[in-house]
Design a protein around this motif. Structure first.
Motif, PDB file in Angstrom:
ATOM      1  N   VAL A   1       0.812  -0.979  -0.038  1.00 29.94           N
ATOM      2  CA  VAL A   1      -0.016  -0.081  -0.011  1.00 29.94           C
ATOM      3  C   VAL A   1       0.871   1.280  -0.065  1.00 29.94           C
ATOM      4  O   VAL A   1       1.500   1.574   1.098  1.00 29.94           O
ATOM      5  N   ALA A   2       1.052   1.967  -1.095  1.00 28.94           N
ATOM      6  CA  ALA A   2       2.155   2.833  -1.325  1.00 28.94           C
ATOM      7  C   ALA A   2       1.614   4.123  -2.208  1.00 28.94           C
ATOM      8  O   ALA A   2       0.852   3.653  -3.223  1.00 28.94           O
ATOM      9  N   LEU A   3       2.073   5.185  -1.989  1.00 32.24           N
ATOM     10  CA  LEU A   3       1.651   6.307  -2.785  1.00 32.24           C
ATOM     11  C   LEU A   3       2.935   7.074  -3.501  1.00 32.24           C
ATOM     12  O   LEU A   3       3.916   6.882  -2.761  1.00 32.24           O
ATOM     13  N   ASN A   4       2.773   7.643  -4.467  1.00 34.46           N
ATOM     14  CA  ASN A   4       3.829   8.310  -5.055  1.00 34.46           C
ATOM     15  C   ASN A   4       3.836   9.629  -4.570  1.00 34.46           C
ATOM     16  O   ASN A   4       2.926  10.081  -3.634  1.00 34.46           O
ATOM     17  N   ILE A   5       4.700  10.527  -4.670  1.00 41.52           N
ATOM     18  CA  ILE A   5       5.081  11.778  -4.003  1.00 41.52           C
ATOM     19  C   ILE A   5       3.763  12.748  -4.376  1.00 41.52           C
ATOM     20  O   ILE A   5       3.432  13.364  -3.501  1.00 41.52           O
ATOM     21  N   GLY A   6       3.147  12.710  -5.634  1.00 42.32           N
ATOM     22  CA  GLY A   6       2.113  13.509  -5.850  1.00 42.32           C
ATOM     23  C   GLY A   6       0.893  12.992  -5.112  1.00 42.32           C
ATOM     24  O   GLY A   6       0.090  13.944  -4.697  1.00 42.32           O
ATOM     25  N   GLU A   7       0.481  11.869  -4.847  1.00 42.02           N
ATOM     26  CA  GLU A   7      -0.520  11.350  -4.193  1.00 42.02           C
ATOM     27  C   GLU A   7      -0.319  11.834  -2.534  1.00 42.02           C
ATOM     28  O   GLU A   7      -1.453  11.993  -1.980  1.00 42.02           O
ATOM     29  N   VAL A   8       0.903  11.609  -2.061  1.00 42.27           N
ATOM     30  CA  VAL A   8       1.162  12.067  -0.671  1.00 42.27           C
ATOM     31  C   VAL A   8       0.679  13.390  -0.432  1.00 42.27           C
ATOM     32  O   VAL A   8       0.093  14.082   0.323  1.00 42.27           O
ATOM     33  N   LEU A   9       1.116  14.346  -1.763  1.00 46.13           N
ATOM     34  CA  LEU A   9       0.716  15.602  -1.301  1.00 46.13           C
ATOM     35  C   LEU A   9      -0.611  16.052  -1.657  1.00 46.13           C
ATOM     36  O   LEU A   9      -1.332  16.953  -0.843  1.00 46.13           O
ATOM     37  N   SER A  10      -1.553  15.354  -2.315  1.00 51.00           N
ATOM     38  CA  SER A  10      -2.800  15.496  -2.255  1.00 51.00           C
ATOM     39  C   SER A  10      -3.624  15.067  -1.124  1.00 51.00           C
ATOM     40  O   SER A  10      -4.474  15.505  -0.600  1.00 51.00           O
TER      41      SER A  10
ATOM     42  N   ALA B   1       6.718  19.038  -3.074  1.00 51.57           N
ATOM     43  CA  ALA B   1       7.514  17.831  -3.259  1.00 51.57           C
ATOM     44  C   ALA B   1       9.098  18.160  -2.700  1.00 51.57           C
ATOM     45  O   ALA B   1       9.622  17.357  -2.303  1.00 51.57           O
ATOM     46  N   SER B   2       9.398  19.394  -2.835  1.00 46.62           N
ATOM     47  CA  SER B   2      10.895  19.784  -2.574  1.00 46.62           C
ATOM     48  C   SER B   2      10.945  19.642  -1.091  1.00 46.62           C
ATOM     49  O   SER B   2      11.904  19.339  -0.428  1.00 46.62           O
ATOM     50  N   LYS B   3      10.045  20.122  -0.406  1.00 47.63           N
ATOM     51  CA  LYS B   3       9.967  20.075   1.149  1.00 47.63           C
ATOM     52  C   LYS B   3      10.166  18.716   1.608  1.00 47.63           C
ATOM     53  O   LYS B   3      10.888  18.388   2.324  1.00 47.63           O
ATOM     54  N   ILE B   4       9.179  17.668   0.759  1.00 41.86           N
ATOM     55  CA  ILE B   4       9.261  16.253   1.341  1.00 41.86           C
ATOM     56  C   ILE B   4      10.864  15.630   1.056  1.00 41.86           C
ATOM     57  O   ILE B   4      11.505  15.215   1.872  1.00 41.86           O
TER      58      ILE B   4
ATOM     59  N   LEU C   1      13.004  10.917   6.812  1.00 42.53           N
ATOM     60  CA  LEU C   1      11.934  10.082   6.131  1.00 42.53           C
ATOM     61  C   LEU C   1      12.884   9.031   5.072  1.00 42.53           C
ATOM     62  O   LEU C   1      13.928   9.632   4.533  1.00 42.53           O
ATOM     63  N   THR C   2      12.203   8.033   5.201  1.00 43.04           N
ATOM     64  CA  THR C   2      13.181   6.866   4.043  1.00 43.04           C
ATOM     65  C   THR C   2      12.145   6.314   3.417  1.00 43.04           C
ATOM     66  O   THR C   2      11.854   4.742   4.005  1.00 43.04           O
ATOM     67  N   PRO C   3      11.554   6.640   2.375  1.00 43.47           N
ATOM     68  CA  PRO C   3      10.793   5.973   1.463  1.00 43.47           C
ATOM     69  C   PRO C   3      11.322   4.954   0.670  1.00 43.47           C
ATOM     70  O   PRO C   3      12.329   4.928   0.323  1.00 43.47           O
TER      71      PRO C   3
END
Length: 249
Positions: free
Chosen positions: A21-30, A41-44, A53-55
């Motif tokens: 169950v994983a999200l890409n960075i765009g989905e995380v931002l949403s 995204a740059s902040k993440i 963080l260690t995705p």
């Protein structure tokens, strides 16, 4: 024991099919947008660079964020926004948790594990930062209408669209406590002037980062500014407390 039981990073979906169950960075931002609309995204990526963080990564090198990663990110951003804690303090706590330790308290005094952040905690954090009306400000801080008017007149607080943010709330609460000892807002102008000088000092230090314009540099500037501010407040407290200690001699 099946694979999902051995690995909490897997979740069971339709039938016996299993997938991360994983999200890409765009989905995380949403997912975080309503709580943290300024996050980019740059902040993440900056938080990842700092080791908070260690995705996971796909074979192609793309980041994939699991629910624990998103909860951890929400925790970090909440403490930065609401408690103004330096990333180093937050990282030290998270590193301790990752080692299996159980620190007595979270940064800022919370006692909830960062990987189990509840919706209630999110709501509580948001409630503490909700801009309030003048009447609400008076009630929350125990300040009289006259005190609030004086704070406005002396430039100690300001409203935006007739609402007062969390900084104004803290200033009003501290001013109300001082007023109980006979210290009036007119006596506090020196604090305003000192704060302005401190901000000027911080701005000069972080100016090289800010001049680059990219989000990552601005994030570094903000973090550096917090660290300098913490050091300034520690210095101020030590100087004042050292002088007051002499009263006992």
């Amino acid at each position: 024991m099946n694979q999902a039981a051995r690995n909490p990073r897997l979740a069971v979906v339709a039938g016996d099919t299993q997938r991360a169950v994983a999200l890409n960075i765009g989905e995380v931002l949403s997912e975080l947008h309503d709580e943290f609309p300024q996050v980019t995204a740059s902040k993440i990526r900056f938080l990842e660079e700092k080791g908070l963080l260690t995705p996971q990564r796909t074979s192609a090198g793309y980041r994939k964020y699991l629910p624990d990663d998103v909860g951890r990110l929400r925790f970090i951003l909440g403490l930065q926004r609401d408690q103004y804690l330096p990333l180093k303090v937050i990282k030290d706590y998270l590193d301790a948790v990752d080692r299996g330790e159980r620190p007595d308290q979270l940064p800022g005094g919370h006692t909830l594990a960062p990987r189990s952040i509840s919706e209630q905690m999110t709501q509580d954090l948001a409630a503490r930062t909700r801009p309030v009306t003048k009447a609400e400000l008076q009630g929350l801080c125990g300040a009289s209408p006259e005190l609030v008017n004086d704070l406005l007149a002396f430039g100690m607080i300001a409203s935006e669209n007739e609402r007062f943010d969390e900084h104004a709330q803290k200033i009003a609460a501290a001013s109300a406590a001082l007023a109980a000892h006979g210290i009036e807002p007119r006596h506090l102008r020196a604090f305003r002037a000192a704060a302005d000088r401190e901000v000027g000092l911080v701005e000069r230090v972080v100016a090289p980062h800010m001049s680059r314009g990219d989000v990552a540099s601005r994030a570094r500037a903000a973090e550096t500014a917090r660290e300098i501010s913490d050091a300034c407040m520690a210095l101020h407290g030590a100087l004042v407390n050292g002088a007051i200690a002499k009263l006992d001699h």
